[in-house]
Motif scaffolding. Structure first.
Motif, PDB file in Angstrom:
ATOM      1  N   PHE A   1     -12.309   2.396   1.773  1.00  0.00           N
ATOM      2  CA  PHE A   1     -12.674   3.058   3.026  1.00  0.00           C
ATOM      3  C   PHE A   1     -12.085   2.325   4.222  1.00  0.00           C
ATOM      4  N   TYR A   2     -11.720   3.098   5.260  1.00  0.00           N
ATOM      5  CA  TYR A   2     -11.494   2.528   6.580  1.00  0.00           C
ATOM      6  C   TYR A   2     -12.699   2.973   7.408  1.00  0.00           C
ATOM      7  N   GLY A   3     -13.614   2.083   7.682  1.00  0.00           N
ATOM      8  CA  GLY A   3     -14.860   2.493   8.332  1.00  0.00           C
ATOM      9  C   GLY A   3     -15.572   3.479   7.436  1.00  0.00           C
TER      10      GLY A   3
ATOM     11  N   GLU B   1     -12.967   7.756   3.813  1.00  0.00           N
ATOM     12  CA  GLU B   1     -12.603   7.402   2.442  1.00  0.00           C
ATOM     13  C   GLU B   1     -11.099   7.606   2.261  1.00  0.00           C
ATOM     14  N   ALA B   2     -10.354   6.494   2.231  1.00  0.00           N
ATOM     15  CA  ALA B   2      -8.885   6.588   2.163  1.00  0.00           C
ATOM     16  C   ALA B   2      -8.397   6.706   0.724  1.00  0.00           C
ATOM     17  N   LEU B   3      -9.162   6.163  -0.223  1.00  0.00           N
ATOM     18  CA  LEU B   3      -8.848   6.325  -1.647  1.00  0.00           C
ATOM     19  C   LEU B   3     -10.082   6.877  -2.337  1.00  0.00           C
TER      20      LEU B   3
ATOM     21  N   GLY C   1       4.069  11.083  -2.642  1.00  0.00           N
ATOM     22  CA  GLY C   1       3.113  11.813  -1.815  1.00  0.00           C
ATOM     23  C   GLY C   1       3.532  11.733  -0.364  1.00  0.00           C
ATOM     24  N   ALA C   2       3.072  12.693   0.409  1.00  0.00           N
ATOM     25  CA  ALA C   2       3.461  12.791   1.809  1.00  0.00           C
ATOM     26  C   ALA C   2       2.858  11.648   2.620  1.00  0.00           C
ATOM     27  N   ASN C   3       3.323  11.544   3.833  1.00  0.00           N
ATOM     28  CA  ASN C   3       2.794  10.575   4.776  1.00  0.00           C
ATOM     29  C   ASN C   3       1.276  10.743   4.915  1.00  0.00           C
ATOM     30  N   GLY C   4       0.533   9.647   4.837  1.00  0.00           N
ATOM     31  CA  GLY C   4      -0.914   9.708   5.005  1.00  0.00           C
ATOM     32  C   GLY C   4      -1.680   9.984   3.730  1.00  0.00           C
ATOM     33  N   ALA C   5      -0.985  10.074   2.595  1.00  0.00           N
ATOM     34  CA  ALA C   5      -1.655  10.398   1.326  1.00  0.00           C
ATOM     35  C   ALA C   5      -2.531   9.253   0.820  1.00  0.00           C
ATOM     36  N   GLY C   6      -2.214   8.027   1.233  1.00  0.00           N
ATOM     37  CA  GLY C   6      -2.995   6.872   0.780  1.00  0.00           C
ATOM     38  C   GLY C   6      -2.200   5.912  -0.090  1.00  0.00           C
ATOM     39  N   LYS C   7      -0.892   6.085  -0.161  1.00  0.00           N
ATOM     40  CA  LYS C   7      -0.047   5.274  -1.044  1.00  0.00           C
ATOM     41  C   LYS C   7      -0.069   3.793  -0.638  1.00  0.00           C
ATOM     42  N   THR C   8       0.131   3.546   0.646  1.00  0.00           N
ATOM     43  CA  THR C   8       0.134   2.155   1.124  1.00  0.00           C
ATOM     44  C   THR C   8      -1.241   1.525   0.931  1.00  0.00           C
ATOM     45  N   THR C   9      -2.269   2.301   1.219  1.00  0.00           N
ATOM     46  CA  THR C   9      -3.634   1.799   1.041  1.00  0.00           C
ATOM     47  C   THR C   9      -3.863   1.372  -0.409  1.00  0.00           C
ATOM     48  N   LEU C  10      -3.376   2.151  -1.349  1.00  0.00           N
ATOM     49  CA  LEU C  10      -3.546   1.823  -2.764  1.00  0.00           C
ATOM     50  C   LEU C  10      -2.838   0.510  -3.111  1.00  0.00           C
TER      51      LEU C  10
ATOM     52  N   PRO D   1       6.168  -5.117   1.211  1.00  0.00           N
ATOM     53  CA  PRO D   1       5.390  -4.230   2.091  1.00  0.00           C
ATOM     54  C   PRO D   1       6.219  -3.124   2.716  1.00  0.00           C
ATOM     55  N   GLU D   2       5.502  -2.089   3.137  1.00  0.00           N
ATOM     56  CA  GLU D   2       6.137  -1.008   3.893  1.00  0.00           C
ATOM     57  C   GLU D   2       6.765  -1.594   5.168  1.00  0.00           C
ATOM     58  N   GLY D   3       7.958  -1.142   5.500  1.00  0.00           N
ATOM     59  CA  GLY D   3       8.600  -1.610   6.725  1.00  0.00           C
ATOM     60  C   GLY D   3       9.187  -3.003   6.616  1.00  0.00           C
TER      61      GLY D   3
END
Ligand SMILES: Nc1ncnc2c1ncn2[C@@H]1O[C@H](COP(=O)(O)OP(=O)(O)O)[C@@H](O)[C@H]1O
Ligand SMILES: [Mg+2]
Length: 248
Positions: A10-12, A15-17, A34-43, A82-84
């Motif tokens: 969770f972010y606050g 529920e991100a995953l 998956g598209a931008n915002g799907a939760g890939k980086t969070t995972l 990492p991303e970026g």
């Protein structure tokens, strides 16, 4: 090698995953598209211990690594690109690579690290040519190679890669994926996150499709490439993909 069961983060209160199940088999390339915002980086960040998870378990070679401190996870053999890229712009290429070896403290350390640097320069010759140059002067593609090289310096068995193609021209992307295939052939297990479904599935053995924090679809990469749903949504067959690369 890596097994994720029922993972939520969770972010606050968001529920991100949501109850993610995923498996990265030893010696294979597994991709999460998956598209931008799907939760890939969070995972990936959850696997690396960079963000806390609330429910679920992450196991690596049979051991529970859920919410372990990131440095312990690196020590166990998981390295995260990492991303970026996040290279240290004012430091030299070689200094960036040496930072990737920071957890190793054996007496044979400097000789070992020398050998590992040589390996990275063998995989990415351009980094050897530019080892004294500051990382900020490298092109985007070279910075991506440096980020991967830095991750290799911790001698991982599992490499987590977050969108290595981001912002790069097609030819540069191709070069990077050729290097990834070589690392895979040398025995590295790879978990690759990508928005570029076509290139990711074409190098991978198995794939997962994420949307809105959930795994929506999974299967052999070869089969996903042929799937009508994937073609329609992720391979841009309804609309031609935008020429979205802005240089090297
Ligand atoms: N630090 C953060 N705080 C709050 N929400 C975030 C944060 N990082 C990402 N998110 C949200 O979590 C969701 C998943 O993001 P992310 O994992 O970056 O997706 P992806 O990598 O697939 O593009 C998005 O809705 C994003 O806005
Ligand atoms: Mg991302």
């Amino acid at each position: 090698m890596l097994e994720v069961n029922n993972l939520s983060a969770f972010y606050g209160s968001i529920e991100a995953l949501r109850a993610i199940d995923l498996w990265a088999r030893a010696g294979k390339i597994t991709t999460i598209i998956g598209a931008n915002g799907a939760g890939k980086t969070t995972l990936l960040r959850a696997i690396s211990g960079l963000i806390p998870t609330r429910y679920g378990v992450i196991r690596y070679v049979g051991q529970d690594i859920t919410n372990l401190e990131p440095y312990k996870i690196v020590k166990m053999g998981i390295s995260h690109v990492p991303e970026g890229r996040q290279v240290f712009a004012t430091m030299s290429v070689e200094e960036n690579l040496e930072l990737g070896a920071y957890l190793r403290t054996s007496r044979r350390r400097s000789r070992e690290i020398r050998g590992d640097l040589d390996f990275v320069y063998d995989v990415f010759p351009v980094l050897g040519e530019r080892k004294t140059q500051s990382a900020g002067t490298l092109s985007g593609g070279e910075q991506q190679m440096l980020a991967i090289g830095r991750a290799l310096m911790s001698k991982p068995r599992l490499l987590l890669l977050d969108e290595p193609s981001m912002g790069l021209a097609p030819l540069v992307i191709k070069g990077i994926f050729t290097c990834l295939k070589r690392l895979h052939e040398e025995g590295l297990t790879i978990l690759l996150v990508e928005q570029d479904a076509q290139i990711a599935l074409s190098v991978s053995d198995y794939g997962y499709v994420m949307r809105a924090g959930k795994v929506r679809l999974e299967g052999e990469a070869r089969e996903l490439l042929q799937s009508e749903e994937i073609k329609r949504i992720y391979l841009g067959e309804e609309q031609p993909p935008e020429g979205g690369s802005d240089g090297v």
